[in-house]
Design an enzyme around this catalytic site. Structure first.
Site, PDB file in Angstrom:
ATOM      1  CG  ASP A 203       0.971 -16.603  -3.491  1.00 22.07           C
ATOM      2  OD1 ASP A 203       0.473 -17.749  -3.402  1.00 22.07           O
ATOM      3  OD2 ASP A 203       1.921 -16.329  -4.232  1.00 22.07           O
TER       4      ASP A 203
ATOM      5  CG  ASN B  85      -5.421 -21.155  -8.852  1.00 21.85           C
ATOM      6  OD1 ASN B  85      -5.949 -20.188  -8.311  1.00 21.85           O
ATOM      7  ND2 ASN B  85      -4.096 -21.293  -8.855  1.00 21.85           N
TER       8      ASN B  85
HETATM    9  C1  FPP Z   1      -3.108 -19.006  -2.925  1.00 25.11           C
HETATM   10  O1  FPP Z   1      -2.305 -19.658  -1.962  1.00 25.11           O
HETATM   11  C2  FPP Z   1      -4.538 -19.079  -2.552  1.00 25.11           C
HETATM   12  C3  FPP Z   1      -5.542 -19.585  -3.340  1.00 25.11           C
HETATM   13  C4  FPP Z   1      -5.334 -20.109  -4.688  1.00 25.11           C
HETATM   14  C5  FPP Z   1      -6.940 -19.656  -2.860  1.00 25.11           C
HETATM   15  C6  FPP Z   1      -7.401 -18.442  -2.130  1.00 25.11           C
HETATM   16  C7  FPP Z   1      -8.807 -18.604  -1.732  1.00 25.11           C
HETATM   17  C8  FPP Z   1      -9.310 -18.251  -0.540  1.00 25.11           C
HETATM   18  C9  FPP Z   1      -8.512 -17.641   0.554  1.00 25.11           C
HETATM   19  C10 FPP Z   1     -10.764 -18.444  -0.296  1.00 25.11           C
HETATM   20  C11 FPP Z   1     -11.561 -17.185  -0.596  1.00 25.11           C
HETATM   21  C12 FPP Z   1     -13.003 -17.458  -0.482  1.00 25.11           C
HETATM   22  C13 FPP Z   1     -14.017 -16.681  -0.971  1.00 25.11           C
HETATM   23  C14 FPP Z   1     -15.416 -17.115  -0.855  1.00 25.11           C
HETATM   24  C15 FPP Z   1     -13.769 -15.432  -1.652  1.00 25.11           C
HETATM   25  P1  FPP Z   1      -1.489 -20.929  -2.408  1.00 25.11           P
HETATM   26  O2  FPP Z   1      -2.337 -22.139  -2.270  1.00 25.11           O
HETATM   27  O3  FPP Z   1      -0.946 -20.713  -3.782  1.00 25.11           O
HETATM   28  O4  FPP Z   1      -0.331 -20.973  -1.364  1.00 25.11           O
HETATM   29  P2  FPP Z   1       1.183 -21.410  -1.645  1.00 25.11           P
HETATM   30  O5  FPP Z   1       1.730 -20.383  -2.598  1.00 25.11           O
HETATM   31  O6  FPP Z   1       1.805 -21.349  -0.298  1.00 25.11           O
HETATM   32  O7  FPP Z   1       1.140 -22.786  -2.222  1.00 25.11           O
END
Ligand code: FPP
Length: 249
Positions: free
Chosen positions: A29, A77
């Protein structure tokens, strides 16, 4: 020098090898916030998040941890702006294509859990290719939760068991924890011992609801793109101080 002695050398001295978690799971996160704080679009946070995940996978392998599971995309998501969802799907596909060779070299076994049929067809094809190619590798088990929801996983397991009961293949009395687990997406993967969540939120967010029954939770305020080996080391130190009783005294 044997592979095992390499592991012993690389593990930080204050960690006890015999008390390491076998399986670590991560809720990655804080990518969006990390990017926003730097005046960048959210997607830059996801991009950086991939590098952090790759390094964590390597670190787990170096330190002798058997399995890593990452929550890459939840069933919730899809509610994000279309542009971000499309970027993430494209990112997963690209990473899989680019990293397959290295995963083979490093003997990683990759597996995906979640409702994969709802993903773009080109991504499904890439997933199939990577899973098949790495199936017989003997190194770390890397599981990516994509379009994953813990409640949905439990419901699909119930449906599948109910169908078998209806067809007379199993008797209701035969349904126990072991049988139920064999119908989850994670069948054959041991439950996580430690779940790390970055960026401060203290909840499971529909991740591994069944599997986390006795798993230890570690929450850090660090945003995922800043989560490095030093942070992981701290999480493992905290884990090793926990007294895991599994409901017993
Ligand atoms: C949450 O942060 C993150 C995600 C929903 C996506 C995570 C995906 C990756 C790091 C890519 C992984 C790739 C592979 C191929 C496994 P957020 O967007 O919710 O952050 P925020 O809470 O600050 O808005």
């Amino acid at each position: 020098m044997t592979a095992n002695s390499t592991v012993l050398q690389l593990l930080p001295a204050d960690l006890q090898r015999e008390r390491l978690p076998r399986h670590v799971a991560v809720i990655m996160d804080g990518n969006g916030r990390w990017a926003k704080r730097r005046g960048m679009p959210r997607i830059m946070g996801h991009r950086r998040g991939v590098d952090v995940l790759k390094d964590l996978l390597r670190c787990c392998r170096d330190w002798g941890i058997e399995a890593l599971t990452a929550y890459a995309f939840s069933t919730e998501n899809w509610g994000r702006p279309l542009e971000e969802v499309e970027f993430l799907m494209m990112l997963f596909e690209r990473v899989l294509k680019q990293e397959l060779r290295e995963m083979m070299q490093e003997k990683v076994r990759i597996r995906f859990v979640g409702n994969l049929h709802a993903l773009p067809l080109s991504l499904q094809a890439e997933i199939e290719r990577a899973v098949e190619a790495t199936a017989n590798n003997s190194g770390i088990q890397f599981t990516v939760a994509t379009n994953y929801g813990g409640r949905q996983e439990i419901i699909q397991a119930c449906r599948s068991i109910a169908e078998k009961v209806q067809q007379g293949l199993i008797e209701p009395e035969q349904i126990d924890e072991a049988l139920f687990e064999r119908h989850l997406y994670t069948a054959g993967i041991c439950d996580p011992d430690l779940l790390i969540r970055t960026s401060g939120e203290m909840r499971l967010s529909n991740f591994l609801l069944w599997q986390m029954a006795y798993g230890e939770l570690y929450v850090t305020n660090t945003l995922w793109p800043d989560f490095d080996r030093n942070e992981f080391h701290q999480a493992l130190c905290a884990y090793q101080q926990r007294d895991r009783r599994f409901g017993k005294l």
